[in-house]
Write a protein that holds these residues in place. Structure first.
Motif, PDB file in Angstrom:
ATOM      1  N   LEU A  27     -44.626 -77.632 -96.036  1.00 33.13           N
ATOM      2  CA  LEU A  27     -45.280 -77.203 -97.268  1.00 33.13           C
ATOM      3  C   LEU A  27     -46.734 -76.848 -97.006  1.00 33.13           C
ATOM      4  CD1 LEU A  27     -43.831 -79.792 -99.826  1.00 33.13           C
ATOM      5  CD2 LEU A  27     -43.176 -77.400 -99.536  1.00 33.13           C
ATOM      6  N   TYR A  28     -47.354 -77.595 -96.125  1.00 39.42           N
ATOM      7  CA  TYR A  28     -48.749 -77.304 -95.788  1.00 39.42           C
ATOM      8  C   TYR A  28     -48.857 -75.970 -95.060  1.00 39.42           C
ATOM      9  CZ  TYR A  28     -53.554 -78.022 -94.317  1.00 39.42           C
ATOM     10  OH  TYR A  28     -54.907 -77.873 -94.126  1.00 39.42           O
ATOM     11  N   LEU A  29     -47.921 -75.707 -94.172  1.00 41.21           N
ATOM     12  CA  LEU A  29     -47.905 -74.425 -93.481  1.00 41.21           C
ATOM     13  C   LEU A  29     -47.715 -73.269 -94.458  1.00 41.21           C
ATOM     14  CD1 LEU A  29     -45.876 -75.150 -90.226  1.00 41.21           C
ATOM     15  CD2 LEU A  29     -48.253 -74.453 -90.396  1.00 41.21           C
ATOM     16  N   GLY A  30     -47.030 -73.549 -95.583  1.00 43.95           N
ATOM     17  CA  GLY A  30     -46.882 -72.532 -96.611  1.00 43.95           C
ATOM     18  C   GLY A  30     -48.215 -72.146 -97.218  1.00 43.95           C
ATOM     19  N   LEU A  31     -49.118 -73.112 -97.345  1.00 41.69           N
ATOM     20  CA  LEU A  31     -50.468 -72.809 -97.821  1.00 41.69           C
ATOM     21  C   LEU A  31     -51.239 -72.024 -96.767  1.00 41.69           C
ATOM     22  CD1 LEU A  31     -51.608 -76.193 -99.423  1.00 41.69           C
ATOM     23  CD2 LEU A  31     -50.990 -74.101-100.638  1.00 41.69           C
ATOM     24  N   ARG A  32     -51.088 -72.404 -95.536  1.00 38.76           N
ATOM     25  CA  ARG A  32     -51.799 -71.727 -94.461  1.00 38.76           C
ATOM     26  C   ARG A  32     -51.283 -70.303 -94.256  1.00 38.76           C
ATOM     27  NH1 ARG A  32     -50.944 -68.944 -89.902  1.00 38.76           N
ATOM     28  NH2 ARG A  32     -49.161 -70.282 -89.534  1.00 38.76           N
ATOM     29  N   SER A  33     -49.979 -70.152 -94.246  1.00 39.32           N
ATOM     30  CA  SER A  33     -49.385 -68.839 -93.975  1.00 39.32           C
ATOM     31  C   SER A  33     -49.365 -67.936 -95.199  1.00 39.32           C
ATOM     32  CB  SER A  33     -47.947 -69.020 -93.463  1.00 39.32           C
ATOM     33  OG  SER A  33     -47.926 -69.805 -92.298  1.00 39.32           O
ATOM     34  N   GLY A  34     -49.380 -68.551 -96.388  1.00 38.81           N
ATOM     35  CA  GLY A  34     -49.309 -67.776 -97.618  1.00 38.81           C
ATOM     36  C   GLY A  34     -47.882 -67.666 -98.122  1.00 38.81           C
ATOM     37  N   ASN A  35     -47.762 -67.426 -99.404  1.00 38.76           N
ATOM     38  CA  ASN A  35     -46.444 -67.270-100.031  1.00 38.76           C
ATOM     39  C   ASN A  35     -46.561 -66.162-101.084  1.00 38.76           C
ATOM     40  OD1 ASN A  35     -44.053 -67.476-101.496  1.00 38.76           O
ATOM     41  ND2 ASN A  35     -43.942 -69.699-101.258  1.00 38.76           N
ATOM     42  N   SER A  55     -44.486 -64.561-102.832  1.00 39.08           N
ATOM     43  CA  SER A  55     -43.661 -64.700-104.036  1.00 39.08           C
ATOM     44  C   SER A  55     -44.332 -65.567-105.089  1.00 39.08           C
ATOM     45  CB  SER A  55     -42.295 -65.290-103.670  1.00 39.08           C
ATOM     46  OG  SER A  55     -42.424 -66.628-103.206  1.00 39.08           O
ATOM     47  N   LYS A  56     -45.245 -66.445-104.647  1.00 38.30           N
ATOM     48  CA  LYS A  56     -45.981 -67.301-105.578  1.00 38.30           C
ATOM     49  C   LYS A  56     -47.421 -66.823-105.792  1.00 38.30           C
ATOM     50  CE  LYS A  56     -43.513 -71.654-104.787  1.00 38.30           C
ATOM     51  NZ  LYS A  56     -43.670 -73.100-104.431  1.00 38.30           N
ATOM     52  N   GLY A  57     -47.772 -65.715-105.142  1.00 38.30           N
ATOM     53  CA  GLY A  57     -49.131 -65.210-105.273  1.00 38.30           C
ATOM     54  C   GLY A  57     -50.149 -66.025-104.495  1.00 38.30           C
ATOM     55  N   ILE A  58     -49.682 -66.724-103.464  1.00 43.47           N
ATOM     56  CA  ILE A  58     -50.567 -67.561-102.651  1.00 43.47           C
ATOM     57  C   ILE A  58     -50.928 -66.810-101.368  1.00 43.47           C
ATOM     58  CG2 ILE A  58     -50.753 -69.716-101.352  1.00 43.47           C
ATOM     59  CD1 ILE A  58     -48.902 -70.969-103.436  1.00 43.47           C
ATOM     60  N   PRO A  59     -52.212 -66.573-101.124  1.00 45.76           N
ATOM     61  CA  PRO A  59     -52.623 -65.783 -99.959  1.00 45.76           C
ATOM     62  C   PRO A  59     -52.608 -66.595 -98.677  1.00 45.76           C
ATOM     63  CG  PRO A  59     -54.550 -66.540-101.138  1.00 45.76           C
ATOM     64  CD  PRO A  59     -53.357 -66.992-101.950  1.00 45.76           C
ATOM     65  N   GLN A  60     -52.659 -65.888 -97.564  1.00 43.45           N
ATOM     66  CA  GLN A  60     -52.833 -66.557 -96.272  1.00 43.45           C
ATOM     67  C   GLN A  60     -54.130 -67.355 -96.291  1.00 43.45           C
ATOM     68  OE1 GLN A  60     -53.551 -63.965 -92.926  1.00 43.45           O
ATOM     69  NE2 GLN A  60     -52.589 -65.378 -91.484  1.00 43.45           N
ATOM     70  N   TRP A  61     -54.090 -68.512 -95.633  1.00 44.73           N
ATOM     71  CA  TRP A  61     -55.247 -69.403 -95.526  1.00 44.73           C
ATOM     72  C   TRP A  61     -55.663 -69.982 -96.880  1.00 44.73           C
ATOM     73  CZ3 TRP A  61     -57.247 -64.789 -92.469  1.00 44.73           C
ATOM     74  CH2 TRP A  61     -56.828 -64.878 -91.141  1.00 44.73           C
ATOM     75  N   ALA A  62     -54.709 -70.151 -97.759  1.00 45.97           N
ATOM     76  CA  ALA A  62     -55.027 -70.714 -99.082  1.00 45.97           C
ATOM     77  C   ALA A  62     -55.619 -72.111 -98.957  1.00 45.97           C
ATOM     78  CB  ALA A  62     -53.769 -70.757 -99.946  1.00 45.97           C
ATOM     79  N   ASN A  63     -55.197 -72.870 -97.951  1.00 45.35           N
ATOM     80  CA  ASN A  63     -55.732 -74.221 -97.769  1.00 45.35           C
ATOM     81  C   ASN A  63     -57.227 -74.195 -97.495  1.00 45.35           C
ATOM     82  OD1 ASN A  63     -54.935 -72.922 -95.325  1.00 45.35           O
ATOM     83  ND2 ASN A  63     -54.999 -74.861 -94.218  1.00 45.35           N
ATOM     84  N   TYR A  64     -57.667 -73.269 -96.648  1.00 47.53           N
ATOM     85  CA  TYR A  64     -59.098 -73.130 -96.376  1.00 47.53           C
ATOM     86  C   TYR A  64     -59.855 -72.657 -97.612  1.00 47.53           C
ATOM     87  CZ  TYR A  64     -58.497 -73.394 -91.278  1.00 47.53           C
ATOM     88  OH  TYR A  64     -58.230 -73.804 -89.994  1.00 47.53           O
ATOM     89  N   LYS A  65     -59.310 -71.633 -98.239  1.00 49.47           N
ATOM     90  CA  LYS A  65     -59.999 -71.006 -99.364  1.00 49.47           C
ATOM     91  C   LYS A  65     -60.246 -71.995-100.501  1.00 49.47           C
ATOM     92  CE  LYS A  65     -57.982 -66.438 -98.452  1.00 49.47           C
ATOM     93  NZ  LYS A  65     -59.199 -65.624 -98.320  1.00 49.47           N
ATOM     94  N   ILE A  66     -59.199 -72.701-100.921  1.00 47.13           N
ATOM     95  CA  ILE A  66     -59.364 -73.612-102.055  1.00 47.13           C
ATOM     96  C   ILE A  66     -60.124 -74.866-101.626  1.00 47.13           C
ATOM     97  CG2 ILE A  66     -57.234 -74.968-101.835  1.00 47.13           C
ATOM     98  CD1 ILE A  66     -58.761 -73.509-105.071  1.00 47.13           C
ATOM     99  N   GLY A  67     -59.956 -75.286-100.381  1.00 51.75           N
ATOM    100  CA  GLY A  67     -60.702 -76.441 -99.898  1.00 51.75           C
ATOM    101  C   GLY A  67     -62.199 -76.183 -99.943  1.00 51.75           C
ATOM    102  N   PHE A  68     -62.599 -75.004 -99.505  1.00 54.14           N
ATOM    103  CA  PHE A  68     -64.012 -74.633 -99.546  1.00 54.14           C
ATOM    104  C   PHE A  68     -64.530 -74.630-100.980  1.00 54.14           C
ATOM    105  CE2 PHE A  68     -67.445 -71.553 -99.887  1.00 54.14           C
ATOM    106  CZ  PHE A  68     -68.272 -71.915 -98.839  1.00 54.14           C
ATOM    107  N   GLU A  69     -63.742 -74.066-101.895  1.00 56.06           N
ATOM    108  CA  GLU A  69     -64.151 -73.991-103.299  1.00 56.06           C
ATOM    109  C   GLU A  69     -64.323 -75.388-103.898  1.00 56.06           C
ATOM    110  OE1 GLU A  69     -64.765 -71.415-105.289  1.00 56.06           O
ATOM    111  OE2 GLU A  69     -64.226 -69.734-103.984  1.00 56.06           O
ATOM    112  N   ILE A  70     -63.400 -76.280-103.586  1.00 57.34           N
ATOM    113  CA  ILE A  70     -63.454 -77.641-104.126  1.00 57.34           C
ATOM    114  C   ILE A  70     -64.719 -78.363-103.656  1.00 57.34           C
ATOM    115  CG2 ILE A  70     -62.370 -79.925-104.044  1.00 57.34           C
ATOM    116  CD1 ILE A  70     -59.645 -78.439-103.872  1.00 57.34           C
TER     117      ILE A  70
END
Length: 321
Positions: A258-266, A268-283
């Motif tokens: 599931l974590y790799l799904g955030l990293r790779s992007g999804n 179909s859910k509108g989740i971009p590649q590197w979503a974990n980095y992007k939202i982590g930085f924002e938080i």
């Protein structure tokens, strides 16, 4: 810095990579002396493993009958464990053998030619990081990147890194690595290592890993604000909302897939590649903006729930209250 490896929860890496062991003796040969220096009372060692990699190439070419992986374990991985005092560590990312020996040999030769420049970049980035966030002694191991890993070259500036322990950082470099990305990566990984000194719970679930990446990117960006990295491209409000929704559903789990799904992007859910980095930085950035009085050392050591509770993203953990 390679999201595929480093950003995984370290305690879960074994679910994605095959662990190996080897009882062969480590070859006794002269090891190139590490580069050592101090910042105040904090000690650093930069340890190049180019000689071990060249020995691996030579041994494989001798066609001894052993597999490339077996030779790699003997010639590279076992010496690393001895030098790093990580005797219990099993073979996993970022240690991987390659069959493209000619390309690996070319990479090592190019890296050796630029070694003095690389030394200076890493040393300066470590000193700059330690001045802002002092901690315990660190060992930094340098290896050539796997030539079969085109992702690192094409999308990550030829640099990947991982913190294996609070005092052990590994950097893997391609011959054409971007010097600015190397600076940024050193600062990023250093922040992870410092967090590991005090926040033992930081990697127990996906949400903890996301916030951990956010801390490291905020720290590296504060030292090198002029350096642009692809995983920090801004998001619109709709994309942020979709990532937050995903985190609300999976954040408490420890499933690396599931974590790799955030990293790779999804898509179909509108989740971009590197979503974990992007939202982590924002938080983390929003937490710091709301709490400018909190020191770098303090927010680096905080757990993810403290950071989120003081950020603009409290809804992520609202269901836990």
């Amino acid at each position: 810095m390679k999201p595929l490896g480093k950003t995984l929860l370290i305690s879960l890496i074994s679910l994605l990579f095959i662990s190996c062991s080897n009882d062969q003796p480590v070859h006794q040969k002269k090891q190139e002396a590490p580069i050592t220096f101090t910042q105040d009372e904090q000690e650093f060692e930069i340890i190049y493993m180019y000689d071990e990699m060249k020995e691996y190439i030579s041994s494989v070419r001798e066609k001894s009958g052993s597999s490339n992986e077996t030779v790699y374990i003997d010639q590279v991985f076992e010496p690393f464990k001895e030098l790093s005092d990580m005797e219990g560590f099993s073979l996993a990312y970022p240690f991987e053998h390659t069959n493209d020996l000619d390309k690996l040999e070319e990479t090592i030769a190019d890296l050796i030619r630029d070694k003095d420049s690389t030394d200076q970049i890493i040393k300066e980035a470590l000193i700059k990081s330690a001045k802002q966030l002092p901690g315990d002694n660190k060992k930094i191991f340098i290896l050539p990147a796997n030539p079969e890993d085109t992702f690192t070259v094409e999308e990550m500036g030829g640099v990947e890194g991982i913190v294996l322990a609070e005092n052990v950082i590994v950097l893997k470099l391609s011959a054409s690595f971007d010097k600015d990305i190397l600076k940024y990566t050193v600062a990023h990984e250093y922040n992870h290592a410092i967090e590991g000194e005090s926040n033992e719970g930081m990697m127990h679930n996906i949400l903890g890993a996301v916030v951990m990446e956010g801390k490291a990117d905020v720290f590296a960006s504060s030292l090198y604000p002029q350096i642009e990295v692809p995983w920090k491209e801004p998001m619109n409000a709709e994309t942020k909302e979709k990532i937050v929704k995903e985190l609300m559903e999976i954040g408490d789990t420890g499933d690396p897939r599931l974590y790799l799904g955030l990293r790779s992007g999804n898509p179909s859910k509108g989740i971009p590649q590197w979503a974990n980095y992007k939202i982590g930085f924002e938080i983390v950035q929003s937490y710091i903006e709301k709490h400018p009085e909190v020191s770098i050392g303090k927010w680096t050591s905080m757990n993810e729930h403290e950071i989120i509770a003081g950020s603009d993203y409290t809804e992520i953990t609202a269901h836990d209250e």
